[in-house]
Design a protein around this motif. Structure first.
Motif, PDB file in Angstrom:
ATOM      1  N   THR A   1      25.876-164.740  17.757  1.00  0.00           N
ATOM      2  CA  THR A   1      25.257-164.014  16.651  1.00  0.00           C
ATOM      3  C   THR A   1      26.011-164.212  15.350  1.00  0.00           C
ATOM      4  O   THR A   1      25.542-163.831  14.283  1.00  0.00           O
ATOM      5  N   GLY A   2      27.230-164.767  15.432  1.00  0.00           N
ATOM      6  CA  GLY A   2      28.066-164.840  14.240  1.00  0.00           C
ATOM      7  C   GLY A   2      29.049-163.674  14.217  1.00  0.00           C
ATOM      8  O   GLY A   2      30.033-163.675  13.481  1.00  0.00           O
ATOM      9  N   LYS A   3      28.791-162.655  15.058  1.00  0.00           N
ATOM     10  CA  LYS A   3      29.741-161.545  15.152  1.00  0.00           C
ATOM     11  C   LYS A   3      30.521-161.694  16.467  1.00  0.00           C
ATOM     12  O   LYS A   3      30.269-162.631  17.226  1.00  0.00           O
ATOM     13  N   HIS A   4      31.446-160.803  16.714  1.00  0.00           N
ATOM     14  CA  HIS A   4      32.215-160.818  17.958  1.00  0.00           C
ATOM     15  C   HIS A   4      32.840-162.174  18.236  1.00  0.00           C
ATOM     16  O   HIS A   4      32.775-162.693  19.360  1.00  0.00           O
ATOM     17  N   GLU A   5      33.425-162.748  17.225  1.00  0.00           N
ATOM     18  CA  GLU A   5      34.143-164.031  17.351  1.00  0.00           C
ATOM     19  C   GLU A   5      33.270-165.177  17.831  1.00  0.00           C
ATOM     20  O   GLU A   5      33.684-165.975  18.672  1.00  0.00           O
ATOM     21  N   THR A   6      32.044-165.228  17.348  1.00  0.00           N
ATOM     22  CA  THR A   6      31.194-166.379  17.673  1.00  0.00           C
ATOM     23  C   THR A   6      30.661-166.982  16.380  1.00  0.00           C
ATOM     24  O   THR A   6      30.723-166.361  15.319  1.00  0.00           O
ATOM     25  N   GLY A   7      30.196-168.239  16.508  1.00  0.00           N
ATOM     26  CA  GLY A   7      29.479-168.865  15.388  1.00  0.00           C
ATOM     27  C   GLY A   7      28.010-168.589  15.600  1.00  0.00           C
ATOM     28  O   GLY A   7      27.602-168.212  16.695  1.00  0.00           O
ATOM     29  N   GLU A   8      27.190-168.764  14.559  1.00  0.00           N
ATOM     30  CA  GLU A   8      25.768-168.494  14.760  1.00  0.00           C
ATOM     31  C   GLU A   8      25.103-169.575  15.593  1.00  0.00           C
ATOM     32  O   GLU A   8      25.490-170.737  15.531  1.00  0.00           O
ATOM     33  N   TYR A   9      24.073-169.173  16.347  1.00  0.00           N
ATOM     34  CA  TYR A   9      23.426-170.094  17.293  1.00  0.00           C
ATOM     35  C   TYR A   9      22.865-171.332  16.597  1.00  0.00           C
ATOM     36  O   TYR A   9      23.019-172.463  17.050  1.00  0.00           O
ATOM     37  N   ASN A  10      22.182-171.104  15.462  1.00  0.00           N
ATOM     38  CA  ASN A  10      21.467-172.217  14.832  1.00  0.00           C
ATOM     39  C   ASN A  10      22.301-173.024  13.857  1.00  0.00           C
ATOM     40  O   ASN A  10      21.832-174.004  13.302  1.00  0.00           O
ATOM     41  N   GLN A  11      23.538-172.588  13.617  1.00  0.00           N
ATOM     42  CA  GLN A  11      24.321-173.248  12.571  1.00  0.00           C
ATOM     43  C   GLN A  11      25.612-173.798  13.122  1.00  0.00           C
ATOM     44  O   GLN A  11      26.361-173.088  13.805  1.00  0.00           O
ATOM     45  N   PHE A  12      25.896-175.030  12.810  1.00  0.00           N
ATOM     46  CA  PHE A  12      27.184-175.607  13.190  1.00  0.00           C
ATOM     47  C   PHE A  12      28.220-175.279  12.143  1.00  0.00           C
ATOM     48  O   PHE A  12      27.979-175.405  10.946  1.00  0.00           O
ATOM     49  N   SER A  13      29.415-174.856  12.602  1.00  0.00           N
ATOM     50  CA  SER A  13      30.504-174.609  11.650  1.00  0.00           C
ATOM     51  C   SER A  13      31.814-174.876  12.346  1.00  0.00           C
ATOM     52  O   SER A  13      31.889-174.895  13.567  1.00  0.00           O
ATOM     53  N   TRP A  14      32.863-175.133  11.552  1.00  0.00           N
ATOM     54  CA  TRP A  14      34.168-175.315  12.187  1.00  0.00           C
ATOM     55  C   TRP A  14      35.243-174.807  11.260  1.00  0.00           C
ATOM     56  O   TRP A  14      35.037-174.615  10.070  1.00  0.00           O
ATOM     57  N   GLY A  15      36.455-174.597  11.832  1.00  0.00           N
ATOM     58  CA  GLY A  15      37.557-174.151  10.981  1.00  0.00           C
ATOM     59  C   GLY A  15      38.887-174.347  11.687  1.00  0.00           C
ATOM     60  O   GLY A  15      38.958-174.381  12.920  1.00  0.00           O
ATOM     61  N   ASP A  16      39.950-174.518  10.875  1.00  0.00           N
ATOM     62  CA  ASP A  16      41.303-174.597  11.437  1.00  0.00           C
ATOM     63  C   ASP A  16      41.703-173.200  11.852  1.00  0.00           C
ATOM     64  O   ASP A  16      41.897-172.312  11.029  1.00  0.00           O
ATOM     65  N   GLY A  17      41.860-172.999  13.152  1.00  0.00           N
ATOM     66  CA  GLY A  17      42.345-171.707  13.607  1.00  0.00           C
ATOM     67  C   GLY A  17      41.341-170.574  13.493  1.00  0.00           C
ATOM     68  O   GLY A  17      41.671-169.417  13.742  1.00  0.00           O
TER      69      GLY A  17
ATOM     70  N   ARG B   1      38.105-168.350  14.606  1.00  0.00           N
ATOM     71  CA  ARG B   1      37.365-168.051  15.822  1.00  0.00           C
ATOM     72  C   ARG B   1      35.915-167.630  15.548  1.00  0.00           C
ATOM     73  O   ARG B   1      35.159-167.348  16.458  1.00  0.00           O
ATOM     74  N   GLY B   2      35.575-167.563  14.289  1.00  0.00           N
ATOM     75  CA  GLY B   2      34.214-167.119  13.977  1.00  0.00           C
ATOM     76  C   GLY B   2      33.256-168.262  13.766  1.00  0.00           C
ATOM     77  O   GLY B   2      32.332-168.161  12.960  1.00  0.00           O
ATOM     78  N   CYS B   3      33.482-169.399  14.464  1.00  0.00           N
ATOM     79  CA  CYS B   3      32.613-170.548  14.235  1.00  0.00           C
ATOM     80  C   CYS B   3      32.375-171.332  15.517  1.00  0.00           C
ATOM     81  O   CYS B   3      32.885-170.974  16.565  1.00  0.00           O
ATOM     82  N   SER B   4      31.593-172.413  15.375  1.00  0.00           N
ATOM     83  CA  SER B   4      31.226-173.212  16.546  1.00  0.00           C
ATOM     84  C   SER B   4      32.433-173.920  17.151  1.00  0.00           C
ATOM     85  O   SER B   4      32.654-173.905  18.354  1.00  0.00           O
TER      86      SER B   4
END
Lengths: 378, 398
Positions: A299-315, A317-320
């Motif tokens: 959902t993008g909440k609870h340390e997840t990325g959104e289902y329909n959107q790809f995202s990334w980040g250094d360190g 936890r809120g992304c794909s």
């Protein structure tokens, strides 16, 4: 009960020696694609290697993998480990399922194509570490299940206090999780750690570092051992991506992944410039293989990325995809795909990752088609 | 109970027997009773070593208490026919399977069919008939004398529908594994030819397989395995149920599928022999054979729940919805075995194995006799005894 126990007091069936026989437990994935089944074959010859274990058959019409008229499904032994419950010399044998022609894989057998992909990509030497999360549920009657330790039909204190917790107040079910760790290690599985998770009575174990097809084999066997222990403790193991609605974490199976290239000098740049764009490009397709009902969890909440959107980040936890700080620091290492749900098939996820990043997505459509085929009614 | 345990705290009866194991052998004499479906047993203490069957004496028991004799002529003889290790008492103690005979030591008592099965197996021994029987059973939990309900089911209610239980794992779907596993160990320890174990389609239904056994062995090993299972049920407080259709509705019945082969089916051309010669023979004898395949089997063989219909013979390669299944592996290799899916869980394996051998190897010579003997056993005792007394009286006056 007490009277009859007295009759044979001190008689322990499980101490009865079976030096003369080997009990082999044949294990397979059933027609739900998420559950395992098993049955025992008694061998009166020693079992030294996989070659000593024969193909077998089972009633596929009772596991939703065949119809009554053509019910035979073959079991092909593919991975053998020690049976931690029965002890030496008894074995667990993980099997692939095949239709009567012995060539066509049965419903929900994806290992055959995962193995093919791993072999083709063997020069890339893919390594995996999978963080399998799960909830422990307690049953009252056939239909009602509620998480262990939660007030019946109600909710405990909000999240925040449970992750890696100790103490009667915050930690529920450690005995089961510890027994599971011991049993897996005794069986020879590559289990690398355990911890209690963010939601109360949610746990996680990690399988890794496993290479190629090993990751799928070891994860399925670890799941088998966990369910069997659940029987002992009277606890139900739940892999639903979002078992409880509301402000409670869902359950994932983050997949840590690396190849020869990511592990050598320049690996971090390679991940950023080459792999992540490939994963972004194939995002929608790969999501189809990452577990049913995953939309409820991502959902993008609870340390997840959104289902329909790809995202990334250094360190982050809120992304794909999370690229661990340590990979950036060393300039090489691994990435963490946080998209897969707890109920995923590791054969599909691991081979999709390898295929998308090392083979230009050559088999991605095949994987998706195979999965869609299995989802169809018989 | 607690008080008595305290009185003799730390006093273990079973350690006692270890001290006398060198000089005493406890022999448990086991026989089939007057229901034809239950076993009985009693212990004889031997002060001499028992090495073979010959060291064991014939014994007697009160047949009027097992519905196998009337009070006036109550003695029934026990003839030892097979010995195995006693897995409960341990070495050197033994379990002794017996045939039952009337006081003349020649006339078989009610529900003794082993004597004729043995004759048939002897006659057909060159055909080397092999068997593998898949014994299914339900685990029931008792509340009070009369109420029994399957283990793990909500009391007086139903669990989730079938589909999830066959070979299942997990607290959610698997009930009673400890008992099934204990049974497997005990049988192996006793030397019984048990070949495998699995959870079955209905919740708290299980199956074990006895085989490969040749000739009369199959009946002996099956009955002994059943004996061990019931004894273990005592331990767990669980009732073992072989009713062909214990729960009405969309729940599987319990069968005892009989896998069968002979020298001919196992040699080259065996598959064709099965299909072209044996299937027609089985079809022709269907209605006669099915009478020997378990009481109340009609409730189970409905054509649904992976069965063939009761009064219709059918067969298929790899199909489970018919009377006989010819496994894919037999077709592949051109030789092998077939599976007779008609027998119910409550069969007498002596009758079933003898019928199969008789019909396929001996031209069905004994089928009528088997049926006759079975029907005689079904008759209430009064009639039988009257017949016997009449014959004895006639003999005396001649």
């Amino acid at each position: 009960m007490t009277e009859t126990i007295e009759n044979l007091r001190d008689f322990n069936y499980f101490k009865l020696n079976t030096n003369t026989h080997v009990l082999v437990e044949y294990i397979w994935i059933d027609g739900t694609g998420e559950r395992l089944r098993s049955k025992t074959k008694v061998y009166d010859t020693p079992i030294k290697s996989l070659d000593d274990v024969e193909w077998w058959t089972f009633d596929g019409s009772s596991t939703d993998q065949a119809i009554t008229k053509f019910s035979e499904i073959f079991l092909k032994p593919v991975c053998m480990v020690r049976d931690p419950f029965r002890g030496d010399p008894h074995k667990f044998v993980l099997c692939e399922t095949y239709k009567p022609d012995r060539k066509t894989p049965a419903r929900f057998n994806f290992r055959w194509i995962a193995e093919k992909i791993m072999q083709e990509a063997s020069e890339s030497d893919p390594w995996f570490g999978i963080e399998q999360e799960y909830f422990m549920l307690k049953r009252t009657g056939t239909t009602h299940l509620w998480p262990l330790g939660w007030p019946v039909g109600g909710f405990p204190y909000p999240q925040g206090r449970y992750y890696c917790s100790i103490g009667e107040r915050n930690n529920f079910g450690r005995a089961l999780s510890e027994a599971h760790q011991r049993a897996c290690l005794c069986a020879g599985l590559k289990l690398s750690g355990i911890n209690s998770e963010v939601a109360p009575s949610q746990w996680e174990f990690q399988i890794g570092i496993a290479r190629g097809i090993e990751a799928g084999d070891h994860l399925w066997l670890a799941r088998y051992i966990l369910e069997r222990l659940g029987e002992e403790f009277g606890i139900d193991i739940n892999y639903d991506p979002k078992p409880i609605q509301g402000d409670w974490n869902g359950t994932g199976a983050h997949c840590n992944f690396s190849t020869t290239t990511t592990r050598e000098q320049g690996g971090y740049e390679y991940i950023k410039e080459f792999m992540l764009p490939l994963l972004e490009k194939n995002h929608q397709k790969m999501m189809l293989l990452y577990g049913l009902n995953n939309e409820a969890r991502l959902t993008g909440k609870h340390e997840t990325g959104e289902y329909n959107q790809f995202s990334w980040g250094d360190g982050s936890r809120g992304c794909s995809i999370r690229v661990p700080i340590i990979t950036k620091e060393l300039g090489k290492g691994y990435l963490e795909d946080r998209r897969p749900a707890a109920n995923m098939d590791p054969y599909l996820v691991c081979s999709a990752l390898v295929d998308a990043t090392c083979m230009n997505g050559k088999y991605l459509m095949t994987l998706i088609e195979q999965f869609a085929e299995s989802l169809k009614q018989l | 109970m607690t008080e008595t345990i305290e009185n003799l705290r730390d006093f273990n009866y079973y350690q006692l027997s270890k001290a006398v194991n060198n000089t005493i052998v406890l022999a448990e004499y086991i026989w089939i009773d007057g229901t034809g479906e239950s076993l009985r047993s009693k212990t004889k203490v031997y002060q001499t070593p028992i090495k073979t069957l010959e060291d064991l004496e014939w014994w007697t028991y009160d047949g009027s208490s097992t519905d196998q004799a009337v009070t006036r002529f109550s003695e029934i003889y026990l003839k030892p026919v097979r010995v195995i290790k006693d897995p409960f008492r341990g070495d050197p103690h033994i379990l002794v399977l017996c045939e039952t005979y009337l006081p003349d030591k020649k006339t078989p008592a009610r529900y003794n069919f082993r004597w004729i099965a043995n004759q048939i197996m002897e006659k057909a021994k060159d055909h080397k008939p092999w068997f593998g029987i898949e014994q299914e059973y339900f685990l029931l939990k008792r509340t009070g004398t009369t109420h029994l309900w399957p283990l793990g089911w909500p009391t007086g209610g139903f669990p989730y529908p079938q589909g999830r239980y066959y070979c299942s794992i997990g607290e959610r779907n698997n009930f009673g594994r400890a008992l099934a596993e204990a049974h497997l160990r005990a049988c192996l320890n006793a030397g019984i030819k048990i070949a495998g174990l699995n959870a079955e389609v209905a919740p708290s239904q299980w199956e074990f397989q006895i085989g490969i056994a040749e000739g009369i062995e199959i009946g002996d090993h099956m009955w002994l395995a059943r004996y061990i299972l019931e004894r273990i049920g005592e331990e767990f407080g669980i009732d073992i149920n072989y009713d062909p259709k214990p729960i009405l509705g969309d729940w599987n019945g319990s069968g005892a599928h009989c896998n069968y082969s002979t020298l001919t089916t196992r040699s080259e051309g065996g598959y064709r022999y099965i299909v072209d010669k044996l299937m027609p023979i089985l079809k022709e004898n269907h209605l006669e054979m099915i009478k020997l395949y378990g009481q109340k089997n009609e409730l189970r063989l409905t054509g649904r729940h992976e069965t063939g219909k009761y009064d219709q013979f059918s067969w298929g390669d790899g199909s489970r919805g018919c009377s006989v299944r010819v496994p894919i592996i037999t077709k592949e290799q051109g030789q092998g075995y077939f599976e007779d899916r008609r027998p119910a869980a409550n069969i007498d394996p002596y009758l079933v194995s003898a019928a199969l051998v008789d019909v396929t190897c001996l031209n069905g010579e004994h089928l009528k006799q088997l049926n006759q003997i079975f029907e005689d056993s079904l008759k209430p005792l009064g009639q039988q005894i009257f017949q016997q007394q009449k014959e004895q009286f006639q003999q005396q006056t001649q």
